[in-house]
Enzyme design. Structure first.
Site, mmCIF file in Angstrom:
data_model
loop_
_atom_site.group_PDB
_atom_site.id
_atom_site.type_symbol
_atom_site.label_atom_id
_atom_site.label_comp_id
_atom_site.label_asym_id
_atom_site.label_seq_id
_atom_site.Cartn_x
_atom_site.Cartn_y
_atom_site.Cartn_z
ATOM 1 N N TYR A 160 0.835 -1.217 0.000
ATOM 2 C CA TYR A 160 0.000 0.000 0.000
ATOM 3 C C TYR A 160 0.864 1.259 0.000
ATOM 4 O O TYR A 160 0.409 2.320 -0.409
ATOM 5 C CB TYR A 160 -0.936 0.031 1.216
ATOM 6 C CG TYR A 160 -2.316 -0.548 0.961
ATOM 7 C CD1 TYR A 160 -2.644 -1.115 -0.268
ATOM 8 C CD2 TYR A 160 -3.302 -0.502 1.938
ATOM 9 C CE1 TYR A 160 -3.902 -1.651 -0.501
ATOM 10 C CE2 TYR A 160 -4.567 -1.025 1.713
ATOM 11 C CZ TYR A 160 -4.864 -1.600 0.502
ATOM 12 O OH TYR A 160 -6.109 -2.114 0.283
ATOM 13 N N LYS A 227 6.626 -13.803 5.140
ATOM 14 C CA LYS A 227 7.510 -14.532 4.225
ATOM 15 C C LYS A 227 8.947 -14.139 4.584
ATOM 16 O O LYS A 227 9.745 -13.707 3.744
ATOM 17 C CB LYS A 227 7.132 -14.164 2.775
ATOM 18 C CG LYS A 227 7.825 -14.960 1.713
ATOM 19 C CD LYS A 227 7.404 -16.412 1.631
ATOM 20 C CE LYS A 227 8.190 -17.138 0.572
ATOM 21 N NZ LYS A 227 8.091 -18.616 0.676
ATOM 22 N N ASP A 281 3.486 -19.319 2.777
ATOM 23 C CA ASP A 281 3.073 -20.447 1.934
ATOM 24 C C ASP A 281 2.540 -21.601 2.777
ATOM 25 O O ASP A 281 1.539 -22.244 2.423
ATOM 26 C CB ASP A 281 4.191 -20.905 0.988
ATOM 27 C CG ASP A 281 5.576 -20.809 1.592
ATOM 28 O OD1 ASP A 281 5.806 -19.882 2.392
ATOM 29 O OD2 ASP A 281 6.426 -21.644 1.276
ATOM 30 N N ASP A 305 -4.251 -9.536 2.343
ATOM 31 C CA ASP A 305 -5.157 -9.449 1.208
ATOM 32 C C ASP A 305 -5.435 -10.854 0.676
ATOM 33 O O ASP A 305 -6.582 -11.257 0.471
ATOM 34 C CB ASP A 305 -4.463 -8.594 0.132
ATOM 35 C CG ASP A 305 -5.400 -8.164 -0.969
ATOM 36 O OD1 ASP A 305 -6.623 -8.218 -0.766
ATOM 37 O OD2 ASP A 305 -4.900 -7.774 -2.044
#
Ligand code: NAP
Length: 422
Positions: A160, A227, A281, A305
């Site tokens: 963002y 991540k 993941d 998101d």
């Protein structure tokens, strides 16, 4: 203030206040609403009836919302020749809490998006997306009822606040040259470039919000999704700052998985909140294979998101998913789907997303009983298989009802539920 957009402020309502980190809610709060474009008109009409009935059912006339219309989108464009009047922003700021239907995103440059503007002006740094299953909703997994999570997604940073340079531009070439000359990093010359900033401030306040919410509402765990194995100084740092925050501010009530293993024989001590982290993941696998191990989640912007839509899809409820944008002292509750213009004014669309966002809003303001009435009314109506077209086409033996009829069923079901409980 006596008016916004030339629309007089109702005299029979009172303004909510925010003191010492708490909302002070009168029994007759003024709450601004944006009806929304397209099917926003259908769903707002239905949702408002349900909200008023829920408050009446829960509090028998002792409490009442005084709704106050503010304008954005097509309605504002037609009335004031602007998609987002400044007065709308000011009204939401003044009354602190608002609810909105979906808005058309005008095609063409130079248009301020309401969400982006309000996110910046009110610093709405938390995107709050609860995902739960309603019995009877068609879902693509075998045990959809195991999914019940509350996702808090950082709402101001990461992508963002991303900065991008298009491949082949002088700006991209300049950055690539800078990286090579000044930083000793080689980037393929025909690359586009993106930067994603994540700060200590932005990450800690989001994780703090999630931990506080979990503690106040009796949840068992908060999972930080990241991540960090690849993006060590942004997503990995998000995780590290989360654990640092837990040590600094919540040491007496929060334990980590490492502490549980080393100090507590693998068992979370009674009354403590577990703070854990998962690589993004693996998180996507786990919400499918072991959804009941997840409760509250705290995520950076992009991960949030993805995971919130994946979780919603799993319970069959992308069209029913509620949401809110929250800052310190401000909240904007909203339907998460778009305006679905082809169904506008046809009284057919599913109003559940906005209704459930309203339930979130009532819970947020401490009007828990009204929130329960809405959720209970929706749950019972779906169990009776009285649903709008979108669910009816996927459910065997269901009765298709109009938006307005769906609202009427919810109201009579919530009243029956309350009468049975009393
Ligand atoms: P959309 O309005 O969400 O609609 C896409 C499809 O999703 C609909 O045709 C319908 O599918 C289904 N759907 C959406 N809401 C539903 C509901 N309440 N009940 C039942 N089905 C529902 O997405 P879009 O067509 O891409 O976007 C239309 C406009 O909305 C655009 O201007 C977009 O920018 C805007 N938008 C606004 C927001 C917001 O204000 N938060 C969010 C997203 C999009 P079926 O036809 O298969 O029944």
């Amino acid at each position: 203030m006596t008016s916004f957009n030339d629309n007089p402020v109702p005299e029979d309502g009172a303004r909510m206040e925010y003191r010492d980190g708490r909302y002070v809610v009168p029994d007759n709060p003024i709450i601004p609403f944006i009806e929304g474009d397209g099917t926003g008109r259908d769903i707002w009409k239905a949702a408002r009836r349900v909200f008023d009935a829920a408050v009446e059912t829960a509090y028998g006339g002792k409490r009442r919302v005084v709704w106050y219309e503010v304008f954005a989108g097509e309605k504002a464009k037609n009335k004031f020749d602007t998609w987002l009047p400044q007065d709308t922003v000011e009204a939401i700021k003044y009354f602190r809490i608002a609810i909105k239907g979906p808005l058309t995103t005008p095609v063409g440059g130079g248009i301020r998006s309401l969400n982006v503007t309000l996110r910046q002006v009110l610093d709405l740094y938390t995107c709050w997306r609860p995902v739960r299953y309603f019995t009877g909703v068609p879902a693509p997994v075998k045990r959809p009822e195991l999914m019940n999570v509350i996702i808090f997604r950082e709402n101001t940073e990461d992508v963002y606040a991303g900065i991008e340079w298009k491949q082949g531009t002088p700006e991209a070439a300049k950055i690539i040259e800078f990286l090579e000359k000044e930083m000793g990093k080689k980037v393929r010359p025909d690359s586009g470039i993106g930067i994603k900033p994540m700060s200590v401030t932005g990450s800690k306040r989001l994780i703090r919000y999630a931990i506080r919410y979990a503690l106040e509402n009796g949840h068992k765990s908060v999972t930080m999704m990241h991540k960090g194995n690849i993006m060590k100084f942004t997503e990995g740092a998000f995780r590290d700052w989360g654990y640092e925050l837990a040590r600094e501010e919540f040491a007496d009530v929060v334990v980590t998985e490492q502490e549980v293993t080393e100090k507590y024989n693998g068992k979370v001590p009674e009354g403590k909140l577990l703070l854990k982290d998962r690589i993004a993941d693996s998180m996507f696998q786990q919400v499918l294979t072991r959804p009941d191990e997840y409760d509250v989640m705290a995520t950076p912007n992009l991960n949030g998101d993805y995971i919130s839509d994946a979780c919603s899809a799993q319970v069959g409820g992308l069209g029913m998913a509620p949401g809110a944008n929250i800052g310190d002292g401000y909240g904007l509750f909203e339907a998460t789907h778009g305006t679905a213009p082809k169904y506008a004014d046809k009284d057919v669309i599913n109003p559940s997303s906005l209704m459930l966002s309203g339930a979130m809003m009532f819970r947020f303001l401490g009007w828990k009983e009204a929130a329960d009435c809405i959720e209970d009314g929706i749950a019972r109506t779906i169990q009776q298989k009285k649903v709008t077209y979108d669910l009816e086409r996927l459910m065997e033996g269901a009765t298709k009802v109009k938006t307005s009829e769906f609202a009427a069923c919810i109201i009579s079901n919530m009243q029956a539920g309350k009468a049975a409980a009393d």
